[in-house]
Structure formats: structure tokens, C-alpha cells
Scaffold this active site. Structure first.
Site, mmCIF file in Angstrom:
data_model
loop_
_atom_site.group_PDB
_atom_site.id
_atom_site.type_symbol
_atom_site.label_atom_id
_atom_site.label_comp_id
_atom_site.label_asym_id
_atom_site.label_seq_id
_atom_site.Cartn_x
_atom_site.Cartn_y
_atom_site.Cartn_z
ATOM 1 N N LYS A 1 0.828 -1.210 0.000
ATOM 2 C CA LYS A 1 0.000 0.000 0.000
ATOM 3 C C LYS A 1 0.860 1.256 0.000
ATOM 4 O O LYS A 1 0.385 2.328 -0.371
ATOM 5 C CB LYS A 1 -0.936 -0.012 1.201
ATOM 6 C CG LYS A 1 -2.046 -1.032 1.088
ATOM 7 C CD LYS A 1 -3.296 -0.423 0.505
ATOM 8 C CE LYS A 1 -4.266 -1.471 0.000
ATOM 9 N NZ LYS A 1 -5.456 -0.911 -0.620
ATOM 10 N N ASP B 1 -8.315 0.049 6.908
ATOM 11 C CA ASP B 1 -8.241 -0.985 7.935
ATOM 12 C C ASP B 1 -6.780 -1.218 8.293
ATOM 13 O O ASP B 1 -6.430 -2.225 8.889
ATOM 14 C CB ASP B 1 -8.990 -2.278 7.573
ATOM 15 C CG ASP B 1 -9.096 -2.509 6.104
ATOM 16 O OD1 ASP B 1 -8.100 -2.235 5.419
ATOM 17 O OD2 ASP B 1 -10.166 -2.954 5.648
HETATM 18 C C1 LIG Z 1 -2.167 -6.403 2.933
HETATM 19 C C2 LIG Z 1 -3.276 -6.155 1.976
HETATM 20 N N1 LIG Z 1 -3.457 -7.010 0.969
HETATM 21 C C3 LIG Z 1 -4.425 -6.835 0.058
HETATM 22 C C4 LIG Z 1 -5.301 -5.758 0.165
HETATM 23 C C5 LIG Z 1 -6.397 -5.630 -0.834
HETATM 24 O O1 LIG Z 1 -6.219 -4.574 -1.707
HETATM 25 P P1 LIG Z 1 -7.458 -3.975 -2.505
HETATM 26 O O2 LIG Z 1 -8.411 -3.412 -1.478
HETATM 27 O O3 LIG Z 1 -6.856 -2.962 -3.393
HETATM 28 O O4 LIG Z 1 -8.114 -5.102 -3.225
HETATM 29 C C6 LIG Z 1 -5.146 -4.831 1.206
HETATM 30 C C7 LIG Z 1 -6.051 -3.688 1.334
HETATM 31 O O5 LIG Z 1 -5.991 -2.919 2.274
HETATM 32 C C8 LIG Z 1 -4.106 -5.026 2.145
HETATM 33 O O6 LIG Z 1 -3.897 -4.179 3.150
#
Ligand SMILES: Cc1ncc(COP(=O)(O)O)c(C=O)c1O
Length: 411
Positions: A81, A129
């Protein structure tokens, strides 16, 4: 629609046309990715993240290889992120400064605080989150503006503290992630703040597009790391609102054309908005209660622009349980089949849980074309971003796992 779905081949046959003819390049494209890449790779602390070959585990699952792109070290923030939110903050500040001064500032002048009189008056806001909010707060601190982050009650204190450490105000909202998204939008309107969201909704698509364009670096880097002559045949990638999945999907589809790997989107069984949307043929909320240890994936509604790409580019959708995620975290930490050990957080391993489920189930294996020559790419989207929870699940701290990696390397 209600009840378990679990596994769904995309009813819409994917990739029937070149990427640009589908109009999807208006959402994400290589040109804008290259712009993001040229920018982000100049930031202090930028380093390519490792692509780890899990050959032993792949053989055990009857696959050719598993290539795990480990985002745990990205900019020291612990997750992929870092690429998206901070990039969107920078784009916003550059636009504002150039609107007021008539010239676009360069990034280093913002980092040096040369336009503080303008940027300090600006506030960015988002719901999170955990990981996205950390990226936005980090971007705000690096580039010099104020930051307010909304979290829901289930976001752990450790995650809140990690955001506050970058100087952001962290405020709790009643309800779940999607309620925090709405609260951020309402308060931004009232206070003249800029929403930097990783999810898009009607009338709000430009910033989330910048966020997803930043994520594109993951695929672009991976393509330079694949072993000579090897390209993935499958990508299993986890979805929250679908942003990172859409970003990867668009990169591979636009770059490799008809040689693009198959895309399988994996979600928690309790936060299944993407598979529900695929089943209904339109954005559809999750049926579950969003209660999952995979905090980054606990999203009840898809990002509309991500959905447009996945609707056409994803081959299949899968859901996995919290138990499967927990056992994949232990599997990567213990590496019983001779692979390198990996520290992977709860949301990082959904893709791995999905491929192991699919590879060992004859029906799914056949439907997805998995075989002993398949090369599967995964994105380990986070490291131990909640260290206490990591230790509770794995039985050892992330540091202890890392120490044992070093001992193996020294032996
Ligand atoms: C560690 C992690 N993996 C995957 C995701 C999923 O990403 P997206 O919401 O862009 O699908 C998030 C989203 O916050 C995340 O924090």
C-alpha cells in the site's frame, strides 16, 4: 444472492479483445504507470522487493513453480500500500501547488518543505483498515500536509499507533470499513479536505486511479525478476475492494496480450464482494459479516473502476477461510519443503491459500488449467503489519522467523 459461493469461473469470457479496445486503458494504462514508476522509484528508500521462488511447495502441490513477490519490506511500511496512497497524496499536492503558483513543483522541493505555506493548509483524509491509511499518513508527512485517518472498531491498536506515528489524527468510526469510507467522504465535504481513497465510487474515480497506478510497480518489477524465459501462467491475487488485483490484471493484459496469465481473485469467505459481483454481473455487496483475520481484505463493496477491469480480465473467483490463511502463514514461516522462509501477514497469504485449495481439488485444478508445468505468481501484500497477531497465529515473532532465516543462510 446469498449462501456460499466459494468458487466461480467468470461467466464473462475474459480477454476477448485487446486491452485498449475494451476502453479499460482509460482507467489504467502503461503510460500512466510509467509516470508513477518514474516518480516513485526516485523516493528515498525505494528498493525492488524480492520475488521468492517457492519451488519445494510448488512441487508438493503438483505445480511447476510458485513465485511470491514479497511486499513486506516496501518502503519500510510493511505492505504494498506504500506505493498507492502516498503517490496519490503527492499528485494532489503537486496539483494544488501548481494551481496556486502556476508552476508544478518537483517532488524534492516538496520534501524539502519549500511550499509549506501552501501544503500545510491542506488536509488529506481516508478510511483504512490499516495499510492504506499508513501510506496516506506517510505521504502527508513526507510531502508536508495535514492528515486525518478514519478507522473502524476492529482495527487493532497496533495498526492505529503505526498510523499516528506519522503525525496523522486517527479517529474511530462506528461500523465497518465501508462506513468509514462514507464518513471520510462526508467530513471531507464539510471541511474542505481531500479524500485520498483506495476505493472508487460513483463520482469519485480520479484519486483511486492514481492509487492503483502506483500499485502497478509490483507487476512491472516482477516482470524484470522472472527467471529467464519464464512467464507466469497463473496469478492468484487477493482482493479487498479489487484495487491491487485490477492493477496487476491490467498490467499483464496490456503488456502480454494473449499470453497474459490466468487471473484468479481470492477473497475471505466473509468478505466476498468480488465473487458476488461476478455472480450477479454487477457490483454487489458481500454477503458475509466482514469478520475475518484478513483485515486488509475485509471490504463489503467493490471499487467500481477496479471492478470494471476485473469483470473482463479475471478468469475465476475463489473464497478462502481464516483457518486456511492462518495455516499458510505458518507454512511460509516454517518452509517445510526446503524453500526460503517468508514472514507474511494475514492478508498476504490469501492468494497462496487459494492456489493450494485449487491445486489439490481435482475439479478446480482442471477448471483453472493447473498442471505440473504451471508457474503461479502470488503477491505477498504485507509482512507482519500487526506483530502481536502474527506471533499469536504463527507461534513465533516475526523477528524470530527472520533470525531463523539467517541461521539457515549461515549454515
Ligand atoms: C495487505 C493487503 N493485501 C491486500 C489488500 C487488498 O487490496 P485492494 O483493497 O486494493 O483489493 C489490502 C487492502 O488494504 C491489504 O492491506
Amino acid at each position: 444472492m446469498s449462501g456460499p459461493l466459494g468458487f466461480l469461473l467468470n461467466p464473462q469470457p475474459p480477454r476477448q479483445h485487446p486491452y485498449h479496445l475494451g476502453g479499460l486503458s482509460e482507467i489504467l494504462n502503461l503510460h500512466a504507470l510509467n509516470e508513477a514508476r518514474a516518480e516513485i522509484t526516485t523516493w528515498p528508500g525505494y528498493a525492488v522487493t524480492p520475488l521468492v521462488a517457492l519451488q519445494g511447495l510448488a512441487s508438493k502441490a503438483g505445480l511447476g513453480n510458485i513465485l511470491y513477490k514479497d511486499e513486506g519490506s516496501r518502503f519500510g511500511l510493511g505492505s504494498f500500500k506504500a506505493l498507492g496512497g502516498a503517490y496519490a497524496v503527492l499528485r494532489y499536492l503537486k496539483k494544488e501547488v501548481s494551481r496556486q503558483l502556476g508552476v508544478e513543483p518537483d517532488t524534492s522541493s516538496l520534501i524539502r518543505g519549500e511550499h509549506r505555506e501552501i501544503t500545510e493548509m491542506l488536509t488529506v483524509v481516508c478510511a483504512t483498515d490499516g495499510n492504506h491509511g499508513k501510506s496516506v499518513a506517510w505521504g502527508a508527512r513526507n510531502f508536508g500536509c495535514k492528515c486525518v485517518i478514519y478507522v473502524h472498531a476492529h482495527v487493532s491498536q497496533a495498526r492505529r499507533d503505526a498510523i499516528a506515528a506519522y503525525g496523522a489524527s486517527v479517529l474511530e468510526v462506528k461500523g465497518a470499513y465501508d462506513d468509514a469510507v462514507r464518513k471520510a467522504a462526508d467530513d471531507a465535504l464539510e471541511n474542505g479536505w481531500q479524500v485520498i481513497s483506495d476505493t472508487s465510487y460513483e463520482g469519485y474515480t480520479e484519486v483511486p486511479r492514481d492509487v492503483m497506478q502506483g500499485y502497478g510497480i509490483i507487476a512491472a518489477e516482477a516482470a524484470t525478476q522472472f527467471p529467464a524465459g519464464v512467464r507466469p501462467t497463473h496469478v492468484f491475487v487477493q482482493g479487498g475492494v479489487g484495487g491491487v488485483a485490477a492493477s496487476l490484471c491490467s498490467w499483464f493484459w496490456e503488456s502480454y496480450g494473449s499470453d497474459a496469465p490466468r487471473f484468479i481473485i481470492v477473497e475471505p469467505a466473509n468478505a466476498d464482494c468480488l465473487i458476488r459481483s461476478a455472480g450477479a454481473g454487477k457490483p454487489t455487496p458481500a454477503a458475509g459479516d466482514l469478520d475475518t483475520i484478513m483485515a486488509g481484505l475485509a471490504c463489503g463493496e467493490v471499487s467500481v473502476i477496479a471492478w470494471e477491469i476485473l469483470r473482463e480480465g479475471a478468469d475465476a473467483f475463489l473464497t478462502v477461510t481464516d483457518e486456511a490463511a492462518a495455516s499458510c502463514m505458518r507454512l511460509l514461516a516454517e518452509a517445510p519443503f526446503g524453500d526460503a522462509r517468508v514472514v507474511a501477514g494475514e492478508s498476504a497469504v490469501a492468494g497462496l491459500a487459494g492456489v493450494l485449495l485449487a491445486a489439490t481439488d481435482p475439479e478446480k485444478r482442471k477448471a483453472l488449467g493447473l498442471s505440473e508445468s504451471s508457474v503461479v505468481m502470488l503477491v505477498g501484500t504485507e509482512g507482519a503489519t500487526d506483530p502481536a497477531l502474527y506471533e499469536q497465529i504463527v507461534g513465533r515473532s516475526a523477528d524470530a522467523v527472520r533470525d531463523s532465516m539467517l541461521q539457515v543462510a549461515d549454515a
